[in-house]
Design a protein around this motif. Sequence first.
Motif, PDB file in Angstrom:
ATOM      1  N   MET A 235       0.836  -1.192   0.000  1.00 24.99           N
ATOM      2  CA  MET A 235       0.000   0.000   0.000  1.00 24.99           C
ATOM      3  C   MET A 235       0.873   1.245   0.000  1.00 24.99           C
ATOM      4  O   MET A 235       0.662   2.195  -0.704  1.00 24.99           O
ATOM      5  N   GLU A 236       1.857   1.218   0.897  1.00 29.20           N
ATOM      6  CA  GLU A 236       2.826   2.301   0.823  1.00 29.20           C
ATOM      7  C   GLU A 236       4.089   1.890   1.529  1.00 29.20           C
ATOM      8  O   GLU A 236       4.100   0.968   2.348  1.00 29.20           O
ATOM      9  N   SER A 237       5.190   2.565   1.180  1.00 28.36           N
ATOM     10  CA  SER A 237       6.390   2.335   1.960  1.00 28.36           C
ATOM     11  C   SER A 237       7.133   3.645   2.111  1.00 28.36           C
ATOM     12  O   SER A 237       7.136   4.486   1.209  1.00 28.36           O
ATOM     13  N   ALA A 238       7.729   3.814   3.274  1.00 28.52           N
ATOM     14  CA  ALA A 238       8.351   5.090   3.611  1.00 28.52           C
ATOM     15  C   ALA A 238       9.276   4.873   4.791  1.00 28.52           C
ATOM     16  O   ALA A 238       9.246   3.819   5.421  1.00 28.52           O
ATOM     17  N   SER A 239      10.074   5.868   5.073  1.00 29.31           N
ATOM     18  CA  SER A 239      10.884   5.767   6.277  1.00 29.31           C
ATOM     19  C   SER A 239       9.949   5.780   7.467  1.00 29.31           C
ATOM     20  O   SER A 239       8.835   6.299   7.388  1.00 29.31           O
ATOM     21  N   VAL A 240      10.404   5.197   8.549  1.00 31.55           N
ATOM     22  CA  VAL A 240       9.499   5.004   9.675  1.00 31.55           C
ATOM     23  C   VAL A 240       8.994   6.346  10.212  1.00 31.55           C
ATOM     24  O   VAL A 240       7.824   6.478  10.551  1.00 31.55           O
ATOM     25  N   GLN A 241       9.852   7.364  10.235  1.00 27.15           N
ATOM     26  CA  GLN A 241       9.410   8.669  10.730  1.00 27.15           C
ATOM     27  C   GLN A 241       8.302   9.237   9.843  1.00 27.15           C
ATOM     28  O   GLN A 241       7.258   9.677  10.319  1.00 27.15           O
ATOM     29  N   ASP A 242       8.548   9.235   8.530  1.00 27.14           N
ATOM     30  CA  ASP A 242       7.558   9.797   7.614  1.00 27.14           C
ATOM     31  C   ASP A 242       6.227   9.066   7.709  1.00 27.14           C
ATOM     32  O   ASP A 242       5.173   9.668   7.771  1.00 27.14           O
ATOM     33  N   LEU A 243       6.324   7.732   7.734  1.00 27.61           N
ATOM     34  CA  LEU A 243       5.100   6.952   7.699  1.00 27.61           C
ATOM     35  C   LEU A 243       4.227   7.218   8.917  1.00 27.61           C
ATOM     36  O   LEU A 243       3.023   7.416   8.805  1.00 27.61           O
ATOM     37  N   PHE A 244       4.855   7.214  10.081  1.00 25.71           N
ATOM     38  CA  PHE A 244       4.063   7.406  11.295  1.00 25.71           C
ATOM     39  C   PHE A 244       3.621   8.845  11.448  1.00 25.71           C
ATOM     40  O   PHE A 244       2.574   9.132  12.007  1.00 25.71           O
ATOM     41  N   ALA A 245       4.452   9.798  10.930  1.00 22.74           N
ATOM     42  CA  ALA A 245       4.084  11.204  11.069  1.00 22.74           C
ATOM     43  C   ALA A 245       2.966  11.543  10.098  1.00 22.74           C
ATOM     44  O   ALA A 245       2.031  12.264  10.435  1.00 22.74           O
ATOM     45  N   LYS A 246       3.050  11.022   8.899  1.00 22.75           N
ATOM     46  CA  LYS A 246       2.042  11.418   7.923  1.00 22.75           C
ATOM     47  C   LYS A 246       1.784  10.287   6.934  1.00 22.75           C
ATOM     48  O   LYS A 246       2.408  10.226   5.872  1.00 22.75           O
ATOM     49  N   PRO A 247       0.887   9.400   7.289  1.00 23.09           N
ATOM     50  CA  PRO A 247       0.561   8.326   6.343  1.00 23.09           C
ATOM     51  C   PRO A 247      -0.118   8.920   5.110  1.00 23.09           C
ATOM     52  O   PRO A 247      -0.960   9.795   5.226  1.00 23.09           O
ATOM     53  N   LEU A 248       0.289   8.460   3.958  1.00 26.11           N
ATOM     54  CA  LEU A 248      -0.300   8.988   2.725  1.00 26.11           C
ATOM     55  C   LEU A 248      -1.330   8.033   2.135  1.00 26.11           C
ATOM     56  O   LEU A 248      -1.928   8.336   1.125  1.00 26.11           O
ATOM     57  N   HIS A 249      -1.465   6.882   2.754  1.00 24.50           N
ATOM     58  CA  HIS A 249      -2.434   5.920   2.221  1.00 24.50           C
ATOM     59  C   HIS A 249      -3.572   5.757   3.214  1.00 24.50           C
ATOM     60  O   HIS A 249      -3.334   5.653   4.420  1.00 24.50           O
ATOM     61  N   PRO A 250      -4.805   5.727   2.736  1.00 23.21           N
ATOM     62  CA  PRO A 250      -5.942   5.608   3.659  1.00 23.21           C
ATOM     63  C   PRO A 250      -5.846   4.374   4.563  1.00 23.21           C
ATOM     64  O   PRO A 250      -6.277   4.431   5.721  1.00 23.21           O
ATOM     65  N   ILE A 325      -4.433  13.707  -0.241  1.00 21.89           N
ATOM     66  CA  ILE A 325      -4.176  13.387   1.165  1.00 21.89           C
ATOM     67  C   ILE A 325      -2.972  14.174   1.648  1.00 21.89           C
ATOM     68  O   ILE A 325      -2.966  14.758   2.736  1.00 21.89           O
ATOM     69  N   ASP A 326      -1.957  14.248   0.789  1.00 21.21           N
ATOM     70  CA  ASP A 326      -0.737  14.957   1.155  1.00 21.21           C
ATOM     71  C   ASP A 326      -1.019  16.431   1.405  1.00 21.21           C
ATOM     72  O   ASP A 326      -0.529  17.020   2.370  1.00 21.21           O
ATOM     73  N   SER A 327      -1.875  17.006   0.562  1.00 22.76           N
ATOM     74  CA  SER A 327      -2.138  18.437   0.716  1.00 22.76           C
ATOM     75  C   SER A 327      -3.127  18.713   1.835  1.00 22.76           C
ATOM     76  O   SER A 327      -3.369  19.871   2.172  1.00 22.76           O
ATOM     77  N   GLY A 328      -3.695  17.678   2.394  1.00 22.03           N
ATOM     78  CA  GLY A 328      -4.621  17.878   3.499  1.00 22.03           C
ATOM     79  C   GLY A 328      -6.036  18.159   3.040  1.00 22.03           C
ATOM     80  O   GLY A 328      -6.895  18.503   3.849  1.00 22.03           O
ATOM     81  N   ASP A 329      -6.324  18.013   1.756  1.00 22.07           N
ATOM     82  CA  ASP A 329      -7.668  18.273   1.266  1.00 22.07           C
ATOM     83  C   ASP A 329      -8.667  17.242   1.768  1.00 22.07           C
ATOM     84  O   ASP A 329      -9.834  17.553   1.986  1.00 22.07           O
ATOM     85  N   ILE A 330      -8.232  16.032   1.901  1.00 25.07           N
ATOM     86  CA  ILE A 330      -9.134  15.041   2.466  1.00 25.07           C
ATOM     87  C   ILE A 330      -8.470  14.363   3.673  1.00 25.07           C
ATOM     88  O   ILE A 330      -7.238  14.288   3.751  1.00 25.07           O
ATOM     89  N   ILE A 331      -9.309  13.939   4.570  1.00 24.01           N
ATOM     90  CA  ILE A 331      -8.793  13.209   5.725  1.00 24.01           C
ATOM     91  C   ILE A 331      -9.126  11.743   5.520  1.00 24.01           C
ATOM     92  O   ILE A 331     -10.307  11.375   5.469  1.00 24.01           O
ATOM     93  N   PRO A 332      -8.120  10.943   5.334  1.00 23.14           N
ATOM     94  CA  PRO A 332      -8.345   9.590   4.845  1.00 23.14           C
ATOM     95  C   PRO A 332      -8.717   8.588   5.914  1.00 23.14           C
ATOM     96  O   PRO A 332      -8.217   7.478   5.934  1.00 23.14           O
ATOM     97  N   ARG A 333      -9.528   8.938   6.868  1.00 21.85           N
ATOM     98  CA  ARG A 333      -9.937   7.897   7.806  1.00 21.85           C
ATOM     99  C   ARG A 333     -11.337   8.178   8.330  1.00 21.85           C
ATOM    100  O   ARG A 333     -11.825   9.306   8.254  1.00 21.85           O
ATOM    101  N   ASN A 334     -11.950   7.133   8.849  1.00 17.71           N
ATOM    102  CA  ASN A 334     -13.264   7.277   9.444  1.00 17.71           C
ATOM    103  C   ASN A 334     -13.149   8.192  10.639  1.00 17.71           C
ATOM    104  O   ASN A 334     -12.450   7.893  11.594  1.00 17.71           O
TER     105      ASN A 334
END
Lengths: 691, 307, 315
Positions: A235-250, A325-334
């Motif tokens: 679904m996605e892969s990233a450095s651990v800091q980036d992923l936990f700080a800002k997930p880009l996948h819903p 998601i990156d730009s913050g236009d949508i919030i990808p979670r319930n």
Amino acid sequence: MATPVIEARNLSIDYRIDKQWLNAVCDIDLTINPLQIHGLVGESGSGKSTLGLGMMRYLDSNARISQGEILFNGDDIARTSLSQMRSIWGKEISLVPQNPLDSLNPSMRIGKQMAEVTMLHMGLSQKEALQTAIQALEHVKIADPEQIIRHYPHQLSGGMQQRVMIAMALSTRPKLLILDEPTTALDVTTQAVILDLVRELIKEEEAAALYVSHDLGTVAQLCDYVTVLYAGEVMESASVQDLFAKPLHPYTAGLLSSLPNANHGERNSRLSTIDGVAPSLAERSSVCVFAERCPVAIEKCHNEKPPLEQTVGNRLGRCWRWQEIDSGDIIPRNKPQGFITENNQKEKSGLVLAAHTISKQFGEYSLLDRLLGHEKNYVQAVQDVSLGVGHSMTVGIVGESGSGKTTLARAIVALISADSGTMELLGTPLPVELNKRDKNALSQLRMIFQNPNDALNPYQTVETTLGRTFKVLSKENPSATEISERIEEVLQAVGLAAAYATRYPNQLSGGEKQRVALARASIANPALIIADEPTSSLDVSVQATILNLLKDLRAQRGASYVVISHDLDVIHYLSDWIVVMYLGEIMEQGSSEKVYELPMHPYTEALLSAIPVPDPTARHGHIRLDGDIPSPRNKPTGCPFHTRCPRYIGDICKHEAPPIRTTDDGHQIRCHIPLDDLAITQKQSTPERTV
Amino acid sequence: MRNEHGFINFIRQIAQRPVALVSMVIVLIFILLAVIGPAVAPYEFDAIQRGEDRRALRNTPPSTTYIMGTDSRGRDIFSRLLWGARDTIGLPAVASLLAVSIGALIGLSTGYVGGWYDETVSRLMDSLLAIPALVLALVMITTIVPILSNTEVLGLVQLVDFFGANNISLTVVIVLLYVPIVARVVRSATLNVRDLGYIEAAKLRGESLLYILFSEIFPSVLPSLVVEGSLRLSYAIFLVASLGFLGLGVQPPSPEWGRMVLDARNFMTEAPWTMWFPVLAIASLIISINLMSDGMRRVLRNEIGRE
Amino acid sequence: MGRYVIRRTLTLLLTVLLTSIIIFALTQLLPGDVAKLVMGREASPSEIDNFNERFGLDKPMPVQYVRWLGGFLTGEWGRSYIQGNPPVRPLVTERMANSLRLAGFTLLLAVPTSILLGIGAALNEDSWLDNAISIVSLSVVGLPEFVTGIVLMNIFALGLGWFEATSLVSDTMSLLDWIRILALPAITASFVLIGYITRMTRASMIDELKKSYVRTATLKGLPRPTIILRHVLRNALLPTITVIAISIGWLMGGIVVIENVFNYPGMGSELVSAVEKKNIPVLQAITMIIVFIFALANLLADLLYALLNPRIRLE
Ligand code: SF4
Ligand code: SF4
């Protein structure tokens, strides 16, 4: 950039099931760089273990690599012969498996099993190889390795067995280590020590590692880089800091926010959830695999599969909407639906359940033992435990294996009879034996079992199970229509459609089974529900829905709960009052905030410190306990915790059972250290847990 | 076997295994013969066939009139086989059904209740199992037959008159032999589910012992009981035929197949067909039952493995 | 280990004791009748009393049992009911020796064969070889010994004339003579055993091959033959020890029939004639010996199992 240690490109692995090849993992791109610990996270059925082992070209007999390549040392090992793999396995790539006991040969001594590897790959003689084994064991901090190599696997504790596996895996100085859920079978305090060890050794050996896990907490604490797997796809892969700080996948976003401590201690709000269930192998589609469950899915998602592409920086992602998601236009979670309003019965005076000095021993003293003059071989599973549960209150009992928490729960509902102690339910005495309890007691006190898969009779429909329970426990004889109305009502309360009534358990997912179990427990309006590890066999995303449900039910119906878990985060999220047990005794009990945020007892402190926080920037707790939990068979004298206690103050701990000290607000601590001293030391040492 | 159509599903899965399917059909044919055999047999089982000169046609080889030939007394072997199917299959079937029912009851209760009850009963069963089956059967036959023949107990006398002391003793022997085995299988299947959540849930709502045993546990024990039952049937046939061969089983004039082999034994060289046909019948029957129950076992194992 | 050994031995002794009670009770169920059965209906009352007194049949049952068990343990096995009342022991021990020869020879044939077949089938799971072995072993396991015995006798003794159809045993026979006589009965007895042991070995081998430690061994880079020989075999064959012990029970029953088919002078044929003649002392003695042999086999198997299994050995 350095050349990767191993790299999978377009990798797909299929399984042959019922004469059909089904795709288990699909189109995987995965790169592990030198010195990197790469986390591979996914829930059950995501294909993470298949991929993890597939990376070292180990496939089940009914599996095949259907496309793609795995580059290792410049060779494509997806295509090499098995005999070539044999010179790589154990030498350049090693595995640390999930269950160390099963992974060791039960009838071969540890030393010999370890020596095999170095004899094979480094051409050592048996004697040299045993010597190497001893050194390797020293390396993983096993005391007395000369003795250990002569042991058989079953003679070692779980933690020790896993150290042996790690030592064996590292003994040939491999380039790559595959760690397949290496701590899942271990207790949290042991897990913390093992993970520290793994991190230290991998850096020291300058190896790289693939860490396969379902546990976001350990990934955050251990890994440098993370790949998230869902339904066999990255679904996605990233450095651990980036992923936990800002997930880009819903999916990642949903996963992170469904963790029980995602609300940062705000226990009155719901957790966000991921609805639905993951598709099975046969159901995987050619559109976005997450579309059915994605809160921000658009039409395109249902028509076309998004590609795995480079997103921000050098992150990879597979989603049509990652820019938004990156730009913050949508919030990808319930968005969790607001706060839970309690219907306040807490003012009701008196206790729902009061238990006084409950004790339970196991083990029998057989005729033969008596004839041979053996010592009695009792296990003191629970000793002198007292606790009270108020109206509309949730009491959480936390402990590691051997803590007696499950025995306590079973003694309360009388699945086993307590040896001594008394109980009261709603002010009336509650017999310790099941057959002495009347219908009223049975219907007021209900239980939810740990494993949803065996909680429901596979040969009975949901309707039969619920109907029978209601009929047997009701005071008046309910009519058939009353029963079916009631069934519909409770099914609705646990969020299941009425159509579920006619289903058999094999037609339900794990989460749905647990909902039915909850419905069964609450159908006769009980005053108290005991829940033994209600979510431990569920995935995080499903766990969140069950935790929400437990909270909702309590708010709507006002029943009280006793929740038992090894997971302090779950306990903290659900409970008003926390009881910490160790080797059958209560070490500390108090209000949830107090115990969780400022643990007083040395054991609670260590337990909290061992919990891996799913946040790579959080300062990880630093207290590590020596050794493993003693077997309840040889329970330490005095304070049961003295063999591992970091604050051990001397012989008094060894010889005298510590007193119970109670503060004004009912907070109880069992320790020889006076309360004031404890409070001071703890304030100094407790790291901030939340950011 | 996990939903309403479990049984149909089960049959369908067996049908997908050619070996199991064929053997199941053969078993059904044999059972059919046991039921309608006497009706379709060309001759009575004890009718001595005579040639034109009124002399008995002893040991005549198979021909169009006597498709399996005649035996040393001149009786039609084909007819004898058809008549004999009832004793060869019927008696073991009834006996194993009894053994399975009693064994299931004991296995369920010992497995679930446990404690000293389980200890005592299991020890007793083990003691019976410590004697090899055939040997125990011989010992029991020695005593039970005379006891039954001389009984004066009302009811039993009539029973003995009707079925014959020998048949009843054989039934008793088979039941005593197989109850411990069935009980052991059911007991361990019961132990597997005893501590599962749904059983404990039933306990916690105060269900009675009988309800738990039969409504909660029994369905999950049933598959292994069916497999064990069919195995028991094959061993019971095995045993009855072996005893017949030793001259200690079903007594003449009944044309039980093992007994037919014994009678044919002295004419092995001059009239081998008198021996081959009953031998073939026994062999194909038992082999089919075994292959069938193995097929069932594999289907059930797959079911379990899939969860 | 010590605890385990003591426990197993005691349990076994208890079982044998219970079994002896069962045997005794079964065989004594028809007091009074015995004399009539043995001496005929015309026997006069005084003759019957005489008979009962001589064989101790006039004493109460428990007394008889204790006397019988004591006698059996001290080698005083009583006298036969038949003509001339010869002592039971010499007869039975001679027969026992013959039967043990047959049993031993059978095990020698059956055990190695079936272990090899079982391993072969397991290593090629679901191949044609495995299927063939499965079907054949399932078939032979269900064939009554008299069926196989007669078929083999017809083909190899009466047809081809390789072996004898009946067994005339004498003290002066050479080993080769013995083999000629024992071959057919032993092969017959092997069939059921091979069927059973093969299937069990296959099952436990397949179970073992699925275990995680086999994966560990593979991922060490060990070649497959080494993995099988060094790691799997020992664990897979452990349960087979128990299986062999159980099949000895089968063997003892099968031998009864086989000895009759081949007229072999062993315990089995003697047992059948004891049943026919209601010769209770012989019946009791032979049955007890069989029970003892079976129990001993089980005990040995338990001990061997414990010795080879570190989990029990190091308890
Ligand atoms: S592609 Fe669409 S459905 Fe899939 S995760 Fe992205 S937004 Fe959700
Ligand atoms: S009593 Fe002693 S050993 Fe126990 S927790 Fe307190 S300081 Fe530690």
